[in-house]
Design a protein around this motif. Structure first.
Motif, mmCIF file in Angstrom:
data_model
loop_
_atom_site.group_PDB
_atom_site.id
_atom_site.type_symbol
_atom_site.label_atom_id
_atom_site.label_comp_id
_atom_site.label_asym_id
_atom_site.label_seq_id
_atom_site.Cartn_x
_atom_site.Cartn_y
_atom_site.Cartn_z
ATOM 1 N N SER A 1 -18.462 6.904 5.306
ATOM 2 C CA SER A 1 -18.176 5.657 4.575
ATOM 3 C C SER A 1 -17.637 6.148 3.189
ATOM 4 N N GLY A 2 -18.107 6.812 2.266
ATOM 5 C CA GLY A 2 -17.649 6.961 0.934
ATOM 6 C C GLY A 2 -16.064 7.227 1.075
ATOM 7 N N ALA A 3 -15.914 8.579 1.935
ATOM 8 C CA ALA A 3 -14.515 8.719 2.173
ATOM 9 C C ALA A 3 -13.689 7.800 2.595
ATOM 10 N N PHE A 4 -14.086 7.164 3.706
ATOM 11 C CA PHE A 4 -13.255 6.166 4.198
ATOM 12 C C PHE A 4 -12.753 5.052 3.491
ATOM 13 N N LEU A 5 -13.901 4.579 2.620
ATOM 14 C CA LEU A 5 -13.575 3.691 1.578
ATOM 15 C C LEU A 5 -12.608 3.880 0.536
ATOM 16 N N LEU A 6 -12.890 4.991 -0.042
ATOM 17 C CA LEU A 6 -12.007 5.656 -1.051
ATOM 18 C C LEU A 6 -10.542 5.789 -0.647
ATOM 19 N N ALA A 7 -10.485 6.198 0.514
ATOM 20 C CA ALA A 7 -8.903 6.541 0.889
ATOM 21 C C ALA A 7 -8.332 5.216 1.393
ATOM 22 N N LEU A 8 -8.980 4.420 1.823
ATOM 23 C CA LEU A 8 -8.394 3.214 2.145
ATOM 24 C C LEU A 8 -8.023 2.281 0.919
ATOM 25 N N THR A 9 -8.709 2.469 -0.123
ATOM 26 C CA THR A 9 -8.506 1.955 -1.475
ATOM 27 C C THR A 9 -7.199 2.662 -2.026
ATOM 28 N N LEU A 10 -7.239 3.924 -1.801
ATOM 29 C CA LEU A 10 -5.943 4.704 -2.205
ATOM 30 C C LEU A 10 -4.805 4.332 -1.477
ATOM 31 N N PHE A 11 -4.815 4.220 -0.328
ATOM 32 C CA PHE A 11 -3.857 4.138 0.886
ATOM 33 C C PHE A 11 -3.084 2.645 0.699
ATOM 34 N N GLU A 12 -4.081 1.828 0.626
ATOM 35 C CA GLU A 12 -3.694 0.215 0.893
ATOM 36 C C GLU A 12 -3.911 -0.556 -0.390
ATOM 37 N N LEU A 13 -5.035 -0.563 -1.015
ATOM 38 C CA LEU A 13 -5.347 -1.618 -2.076
ATOM 39 C C LEU A 13 -4.820 -1.303 -3.429
ATOM 40 N N LEU A 14 -4.588 0.005 -3.881
ATOM 41 C CA LEU A 14 -3.985 0.385 -4.821
ATOM 42 C C LEU A 14 -2.555 0.276 -5.012
ATOM 43 N N PRO A 15 -1.808 0.792 -4.083
ATOM 44 C CA PRO A 15 -0.402 0.143 -4.274
ATOM 45 C C PRO A 15 -0.142 -1.450 -3.916
ATOM 46 N N GLU A 16 -0.922 -2.005 -3.381
ATOM 47 C CA GLU A 16 -0.722 -3.488 -3.295
ATOM 48 C C GLU A 16 -0.856 -3.988 -4.629
ATOM 49 N N VAL A 17 -1.920 -3.549 -5.420
ATOM 50 C CA VAL A 17 -2.017 -4.209 -6.686
ATOM 51 C C VAL A 17 -0.880 -3.794 -7.761
ATOM 52 N N TYR A 18 -0.586 -2.450 -7.462
ATOM 53 C CA TYR A 18 0.123 -2.017 -8.693
ATOM 54 C C TYR A 18 1.881 -2.665 -8.121
ATOM 55 N N HIS A 19 2.033 -3.052 -6.840
ATOM 56 C CA HIS A 19 3.388 -3.837 -6.835
ATOM 57 C C HIS A 19 3.516 -5.019 -7.497
ATOM 58 N N HIS A 20 2.427 -5.685 -7.797
ATOM 59 C CA HIS A 20 2.340 -7.057 -8.214
ATOM 60 C C HIS A 20 2.252 -7.058 -9.812
ATOM 61 N N LEU A 21 1.418 -6.341 -10.203
ATOM 62 C CA LEU A 21 0.866 -6.339 -11.618
ATOM 63 C C LEU A 21 1.589 -5.290 -12.485
ATOM 64 N N GLU A 22 1.253 -5.484 -13.995
ATOM 65 C CA GLU A 22 1.655 -4.635 -14.943
ATOM 66 C C GLU A 22 0.675 -3.061 -14.812
ATOM 67 N N GLU B 1 -2.367 -16.260 -7.741
ATOM 68 C CA GLU B 1 -2.303 -14.668 -7.038
ATOM 69 C C GLU B 1 -2.632 -13.742 -8.119
ATOM 70 N N SER B 2 -2.204 -13.804 -9.227
ATOM 71 C CA SER B 2 -2.355 -12.800 -10.213
ATOM 72 C C SER B 2 -3.706 -12.783 -10.664
ATOM 73 N N THR B 3 -4.426 -13.778 -10.559
ATOM 74 C CA THR B 3 -5.827 -13.762 -10.602
ATOM 75 C C THR B 3 -6.699 -13.176 -9.991
ATOM 76 N N VAL B 4 -6.401 -13.502 -8.249
ATOM 77 C CA VAL B 4 -6.860 -12.812 -7.309
ATOM 78 C C VAL B 4 -6.472 -11.205 -7.415
ATOM 79 N N LEU B 5 -5.408 -10.906 -7.776
ATOM 80 C CA LEU B 5 -5.011 -9.322 -7.760
ATOM 81 C C LEU B 5 -5.558 -8.735 -8.933
#
Length: 224
Positions: free
Chosen positions: A36-57, A175-179
């Motif tokens: 679960s630790g590896a899966f959560l970390l990988a999903l965060t890196l693969f999906e959540l991190l790029p999504e946030v960097y796409h919208h915020l400074e 949206e910026s608040t949620v991000l």
């Protein structure tokens, strides 16, 4: 609807596993934690991190991630690390563990924010919550709390993540608040997952089973 049901199902499965294992950390639970630790970390890196960097400074994101890490450190002062598998409730404990309860609820509420229909973070939260719910239930069963106290603890804990998802998706928050909140959650996920992965094995020996579980967690996240 799946985004709301799966976190609830995770807690239910965790409770069932607790009644089956009846131990603090079985061999299977340890492997599930590693996966679960590896899966959560990988999903965060693969999906959540790029999504946030796409919208915020970028610099703002870095600051918010660090705030998330610091927030999780503060929460663990009260939960004693329950979010990554360390639950410290004495068998003779009779007073309701309010600090543990509140810190877990805050953590669960925040981890619901990044879940939406355009990413797979719900599966990361699902896999993360199963072993945690198992360990929490085991310790509650070993305590002297009443059945009502244990039931309310698990019931509120179970619905906090869907509540976070509900507010994130259906409220009038900008949206910026949620991000920004999502960026903080990235920090929380980083702290929890790396703590699980970097914890020393028994006797500081290389654990093949744990290593395989980590590789599988990353692979499954990548293939989703």
């Amino acid at each position: 609807m799946t985004n709301f049901i799966l976190p609830i199902l995770a807690v239910i499965l965790g409770v069932i596993l607790a009644f089956i294992t009846k131990s603090q950390k079985s061999w299977n639970t340890k492997l599930l934690l590693s996966f679960s630790g590896a899966f959560l970390l990988a999903l965060t890196l693969f999906e959540l991190l790029p999504e946030v960097y796409h919208h915020l400074e970028a610099k703002r994101i870095g600051l918010l991630i660090m705030c998330g890490i610091l927030l999780q450190i503060v929460l663990e002062l009260f939960s004693k690390g329950a979010e990554h598998g360390h639950v410290h409730i004495h068998k003779d404990e009779a007073n309701f563990p309010w600090l543990l309860f509140i810190s877990l609820c805050i953590h669960s509420f925040l981890e619901g924010f990044p879940i939406h229909e355009h990413n797979d973070m719900v599966y990361g939260v699902l896999v993360h919550k199963i072993p945690i719910a198992t360990l929490i239930t085991v310790f509650l069963l070993h305590s002297k709390f009443t059945k009502l106290q244990m039931g309310l603890f698990l019931l509120v804990f179970m619905f906090m993540t869907p509540l976070g998802t509900l507010i994130s998706n259906l409220s009038n928050l900008q949206e910026s608040t949620v991000l920004s909140i999502n960026a903080m959650v990235i920090g929380i996920f980083f702290h929890i997952s790396t703590t699980i992965l970097f914890e020393s094995s028994d006797g500081h020996k290389f654990n093949v089973s744990k290593f395989v579980a980590i590789i599988l967690g990353v692979a499954v996240a990548y293939l989703m």
